[in-house]
Design an enzyme around this catalytic site. Structure first.
Site, PDB file in Angstrom:
ATOM      1  N   ASP A  30       0.850  -1.197   0.000  1.00 65.60           N
ATOM      2  CA  ASP A  30       0.000   0.000   0.000  1.00 65.60           C
ATOM      3  C   ASP A  30       0.884   1.244   0.000  1.00 65.60           C
ATOM      4  O   ASP A  30       1.897   1.314   0.696  1.00 65.60           O
ATOM      5  CB  ASP A  30      -0.923  -0.002   1.231  1.00 65.60           C
ATOM      6  CG  ASP A  30      -2.060   1.002   1.087  1.00 65.60           C
ATOM      7  OD1 ASP A  30      -3.208   0.560   0.934  1.00 65.60           O
ATOM      8  OD2 ASP A  30      -1.790   2.223   1.120  1.00 65.60           O
ATOM      9  N   ILE A  31       0.492   2.241  -0.788  1.00 67.09           N
ATOM     10  CA  ILE A  31       1.312   3.448  -0.932  1.00 67.09           C
ATOM     11  C   ILE A  31       1.309   4.279   0.350  1.00 67.09           C
ATOM     12  O   ILE A  31       2.252   5.038   0.594  1.00 67.09           O
ATOM     13  CB  ILE A  31       0.825   4.266  -2.159  1.00 67.09           C
ATOM     14  CG1 ILE A  31       1.920   5.183  -2.667  1.00 67.09           C
ATOM     15  CG2 ILE A  31      -0.457   5.028  -1.858  1.00 67.09           C
ATOM     16  CD1 ILE A  31       1.639   5.741  -4.061  1.00 67.09           C
ATOM     17  N   ASN A  86     -12.916  -3.405   2.144  1.00 68.42           N
ATOM     18  CA  ASN A  86     -13.932  -2.354   2.198  1.00 68.42           C
ATOM     19  C   ASN A  86     -14.785  -2.435   0.940  1.00 68.42           C
ATOM     20  O   ASN A  86     -14.245  -2.566  -0.166  1.00 68.42           O
ATOM     21  CB  ASN A  86     -13.261  -0.985   2.301  1.00 68.42           C
ATOM     22  CG  ASN A  86     -12.450  -0.833   3.575  1.00 68.42           C
ATOM     23  OD1 ASN A  86     -12.872  -1.272   4.643  1.00 68.42           O
ATOM     24  ND2 ASN A  86     -11.269  -0.233   3.473  1.00 68.42           N
ATOM     25  N   VAL A  95     -10.975   2.880  -3.695  1.00 65.20           N
ATOM     26  CA  VAL A  95     -10.545   2.491  -5.044  1.00 65.20           C
ATOM     27  C   VAL A  95     -11.505   1.420  -5.571  1.00 65.20           C
ATOM     28  O   VAL A  95     -11.623   0.346  -4.975  1.00 65.20           O
ATOM     29  CB  VAL A  95      -9.098   1.955  -5.034  1.00 65.20           C
ATOM     30  CG1 VAL A  95      -8.704   1.471  -6.425  1.00 65.20           C
ATOM     31  CG2 VAL A  95      -8.131   3.025  -4.541  1.00 65.20           C
ATOM     32  N   HIS A  99     -10.058  -5.076  -3.610  1.00 59.89           N
ATOM     33  CA  HIS A  99      -8.735  -5.269  -3.023  1.00 59.89           C
ATOM     34  C   HIS A  99      -8.879  -5.684  -1.577  1.00 59.89           C
ATOM     35  O   HIS A  99      -9.785  -5.227  -0.874  1.00 59.89           O
ATOM     36  CB  HIS A  99      -7.873  -4.003  -3.131  1.00 59.89           C
ATOM     37  CG  HIS A  99      -8.539  -2.761  -2.629  1.00 59.89           C
ATOM     38  ND1 HIS A  99      -9.483  -2.072  -3.373  1.00 59.89           N
ATOM     39  CD2 HIS A  99      -8.412  -2.092  -1.453  1.00 59.89           C
ATOM     40  CE1 HIS A  99      -9.899  -1.027  -2.670  1.00 59.89           C
ATOM     41  NE2 HIS A  99      -9.276  -1.019  -1.514  1.00 59.89           N
TER      42      HIS A  99
HETATM   43  P1  AMP Z   1      -9.802   1.401   0.302  1.00 62.52           P
HETATM   44  O1  AMP Z   1     -10.095   2.554   1.216  1.00 62.52           O
HETATM   45  O2  AMP Z   1     -10.092   0.071   0.917  1.00 62.52           O
HETATM   46  O3  AMP Z   1     -10.402   1.570  -1.067  1.00 62.52           O
HETATM   47  O4  AMP Z   1      -8.225   1.389   0.149  1.00 62.52           O
HETATM   48  C1  AMP Z   1      -7.549   1.898  -0.942  1.00 62.52           C
HETATM   49  C2  AMP Z   1      -6.084   1.788  -0.619  1.00 62.52           C
HETATM   50  O5  AMP Z   1      -5.354   1.910  -1.829  1.00 62.52           O
HETATM   51  C3  AMP Z   1      -5.559   2.866   0.341  1.00 62.52           C
HETATM   52  O6  AMP Z   1      -5.017   2.244   1.488  1.00 62.52           O
HETATM   53  C4  AMP Z   1      -4.509   3.595  -0.497  1.00 62.52           C
HETATM   54  O7  AMP Z   1      -3.403   4.003   0.274  1.00 62.52           O
HETATM   55  C5  AMP Z   1      -4.143   2.555  -1.531  1.00 62.52           C
HETATM   56  N1  AMP Z   1      -3.640   3.062  -2.795  1.00 62.52           N
HETATM   57  C6  AMP Z   1      -4.214   3.999  -3.594  1.00 62.52           C
HETATM   58  N2  AMP Z   1      -3.459   4.200  -4.686  1.00 62.52           N
HETATM   59  C7  AMP Z   1      -2.397   3.361  -4.583  1.00 62.52           C
HETATM   60  C8  AMP Z   1      -1.267   3.091  -5.412  1.00 62.52           C
HETATM   61  N3  AMP Z   1      -1.061   3.723  -6.579  1.00 62.52           N
HETATM   62  N4  AMP Z   1      -0.371   2.171  -4.987  1.00 62.52           N
HETATM   63  C9  AMP Z   1      -0.549   1.532  -3.817  1.00 62.52           C
HETATM   64  N5  AMP Z   1      -1.612   1.723  -3.008  1.00 62.52           N
HETATM   65  C10 AMP Z   1      -2.507   2.630  -3.381  1.00 62.52           C
END
Ligand code: AMP
Ligand code: ZN
Length: 116
Positions: A30-31, A86, A95, A99
């Site tokens: 995760d970023i 989520n 996103v 995931h």
């Molecule tokens: P959610 O709130 O469950 O949709 O989590 C989305 C997750 O994606 C968050 O923890 C972000 O930090 C992560 N995220 C978004 N863009 C990226 C990316 N380009 N690379 C890695 N993680 C990401």
């Protein structure tokens, strides 16, 4: 899905810190890690969320769970971990590509939810 950020990560069009891939799933850090271990496991194919899965998706859903132990242990969470998915508005999914978060580290991750 042309404009999906996680589809772009699977295709290598956006960089990621990949930790694993096979024919069904792709995993990367995760970023914005929220614990020392914070890995995302996603289906290679675009599925928007758990609200859109069909019976034909069962193998990929099983694989997402089945790779958890090896990925957690290899990345700092040797004594347990937490999986979080989520979904949609109520689940506060950000996103829109399914995931699974694997979070952990040396210490317990804390309570499951804050009390209302
Ligand atoms: P959610 O709130 O469950 O949709 O989590 C989305 C997750 O994606 C968050 O923890 C972000 O930090 C992560 N995220 C978004 N863009 C990226 C990316 N380009 N690379 C890695 N993680 C990401
Ligand atoms: Zn996608």
């Amino acid at each position: 899905m042309d404009n999906c950020i996680f589809c772009k990560i699977v295709r290598g069009e956006i960089p990621s810190r990949k930790v694993y891939e096979d024919e069904l799933v792709f995993a990367f850090h995760d970023i914005h890690p929220q614990r020392p271990t914070h890995i995302l496991v996603i289906p290679r194919k675009h599925i928007t969320s758990l609200a859109q899965v069909t019976p034909e998706d069962e193998p990929v859903l099983g694989r997402m769970l089945a790779v958890s132990q090896q990925l957690a242990a290899a990345h700092g969470s040797t004594d347990g971990f937490r999986n979080i998915i989520n979904t949609g508005r109520v689940g506060m999914q950000e996103v829109p590509h399914l995931h699974m978060h694997i979070v952990g580290g040396p210490d317990p991750v804390g309570p499951m939810l804050k009390k209302l």
